[in-house]
Design an enzyme around this catalytic site. Structure first.
Site, PDB file in Angstrom:
ATOM      1  N   HIS A 101       6.593   0.025  -7.921  1.00 23.62           N
ATOM      2  CA  HIS A 101       6.959  -1.305  -7.412  1.00 23.62           C
ATOM      3  C   HIS A 101       7.063  -2.361  -8.510  1.00 23.62           C
ATOM      4  O   HIS A 101       6.624  -3.508  -8.346  1.00 23.62           O
ATOM      5  CB  HIS A 101       5.979  -1.753  -6.339  1.00 23.62           C
ATOM      6  CG  HIS A 101       5.953  -0.881  -5.119  1.00 23.62           C
ATOM      7  ND1 HIS A 101       7.081  -0.262  -4.626  1.00 23.62           N
ATOM      8  CD2 HIS A 101       4.920  -0.510  -4.300  1.00 23.62           C
ATOM      9  CE1 HIS A 101       6.757   0.442  -3.546  1.00 23.62           C
ATOM     10  NE2 HIS A 101       5.453   0.315  -3.333  1.00 23.62           N
ATOM     11  N   HIS A 171       7.877  -4.438   2.145  1.00 25.33           N
ATOM     12  CA  HIS A 171       6.851  -3.405   2.264  1.00 25.33           C
ATOM     13  C   HIS A 171       5.921  -3.717   3.433  1.00 25.33           C
ATOM     14  O   HIS A 171       4.694  -3.736   3.289  1.00 25.33           O
ATOM     15  CB  HIS A 171       6.056  -3.318   0.952  1.00 25.33           C
ATOM     16  CG  HIS A 171       5.323  -2.031   0.753  1.00 25.33           C
ATOM     17  ND1 HIS A 171       4.327  -1.607   1.586  1.00 25.33           N
ATOM     18  CD2 HIS A 171       5.446  -1.076  -0.206  1.00 25.33           C
ATOM     19  CE1 HIS A 171       3.847  -0.451   1.154  1.00 25.33           C
ATOM     20  NE2 HIS A 171       4.522  -0.109   0.066  1.00 25.33           N
ATOM     21  N   GLU A 292      10.490   1.287   4.553  1.00 27.10           N
ATOM     22  CA  GLU A 292      11.005   0.433   3.484  1.00 27.10           C
ATOM     23  C   GLU A 292      12.419   0.873   3.100  1.00 27.10           C
ATOM     24  O   GLU A 292      12.611   1.964   2.571  1.00 27.10           O
ATOM     25  CB  GLU A 292      10.105   0.545   2.249  1.00 27.10           C
ATOM     26  CG  GLU A 292       8.633   0.312   2.509  1.00 27.10           C
ATOM     27  CD  GLU A 292       7.778   0.994   1.463  1.00 27.10           C
ATOM     28  OE1 GLU A 292       7.945   0.708   0.264  1.00 27.10           O
ATOM     29  OE2 GLU A 292       6.940   1.842   1.836  1.00 27.10           O
TER      30      GLU A 292
END
Length: 326
Positions: A101, A171, A292
């Site tokens: 991420h 998320h 996601e």
């Protein structure tokens, strides 16, 4: 809408909370990470998302809950990639071996600026400098978070002054029954293939058909206990917004996911361990499910995957909406 200061972080940064309302829905959005801290639907007693009442928890145990993640969502194997003949080493914040991420100081840890605000929508922006977490290029990101009746929608754009990996995702963790275990939720995903992964959750070579496996959600069925943290290669090859997934709780409440992204990371939330949540809830394993929409993980190292490099003069675009109905 309302805007209020809700926390000062240990490093002195101030976090604001924005309340958005539409006919039928209310959302609480933080300037920290663009986090959707809470989401409520008229006529439904419990929150639709997992969230923490403690803003500081989003720096640690509640990290990524409801946040915007990037500059590259999901994982980059080895925290490295080659681009235009140059090798890049990015922050190895996952298992001390891989980038997750966007690194330890990704978009979810930034204080976003409010650019525009209305009763049912907010536009946020943030800039990441060249070299941030090891990535090339100054990256400017815009995110509109909006409520449309009973729909939570995200529109992401980004621009860069040097070629760079770019994939942004929301998320959120969803639970449509107000607590407990989501594995009894029914799920449909419009994907014929998925990406098998190694023990570090890095994609293995090739794609695999879902047919005949625990990854086949082409007909709605309960999530079950197989364990999921995988990218589904969506069938929406047009690049246009299409319905790609539906989640249905025992209550009959349904969430429909619509996106123009090529991938959907389905994660069953098995890591939760007695985490304090909204309305006094305690989140145990499988308390929420993440769906996601994104580019495919490790795409900078995989020329056979959809291109995830943003170049100067281009504009990154990604839209996703989560629609709720009973």
């Amino acid at each position: 809408m309302t805007v209020s200061t809700v926390a000062t972080l240990p490093d002195g940064r101030v976090v604001q909370r924005i309340t958005l309302q539409s006919q039928g829905m209310t959302a609480q959005v933080l300037t920290l990470g663009g986090i959707v801290q809470d989401l409520r639907m008229d006529g439904v007693a419990a929150p639709l998302v997992l969230g923490s009442p403690d803003v500081a928890a989003y720096l640690g145990r509640a990290r990524y809950w409801g946040a915007i993640v990037g500059r590259f969502a999901n994982r980059i194997g080895g925290g490295r990639f080659a681009l235009n003949g140059r090798d890049y080493q990015t922050d190895q914040n996952f298992l001390d071996r891989h980038t997750l991420h966007g690194g330890s100081d990704g978009l979810d840890q930034q204080i976003w600026t409010v650019e525009d605000l209305a009763a049912d929508r907010v536009t946020l922006s943030v800039s990441l400098p060249d070299g941030h977490m090891g990535f090339p290029g100054n990256l400017h990101v815009m995110a509109e978070i909006a409520l449309h009746a009973s729909t939570l929608a995200f529109d992401f754009t980004a621009e860069t002054d040097a070629p760079t990996p770019c994939s942004l995702a929301h998320h959120g963790y969803f639970n449509l029954d107000g607590g407990g275990d989501v594995r009894h939720h029914e799920l449909w995903i419009d994907a014929d293939r998925y990406l098998p992964v190694d023990q570090d959750l890095i994609p293995l070579p090739g794609m695999a058909p879902v047919a005949g496996t625990a990854f086949d959600f082409r007909q709605p069925r309960q999530i079950g206990a197989s364990g999921y943290d995988h990218n589904f290669c969506l069938n929406n090859g047009s690049g246009q917004r299409e319905t790609v997934a539906r989640l249905t709780g025992r209550s009959g409440l349904r969430m429909t996911v619509t996106t123009d992204a090529p991938g959907l990371q389905f994660y069953d939330g098995r890591h939760f361990k007695a985490e304090p949540g909204l309305d006094g809830q305690t989140y145990g394993a499988h308390a929420g499910v993440a769906l996601e929409t994104q580019s495919w993980p490790d795409a900078p190292n995989r020329p056979d995957f959809p291109d995830a490099i943003l170049r100067p003069g281009e504009k990154y675009r990604h839209s996703v909406s989560y629609g709720f109905n009973q």
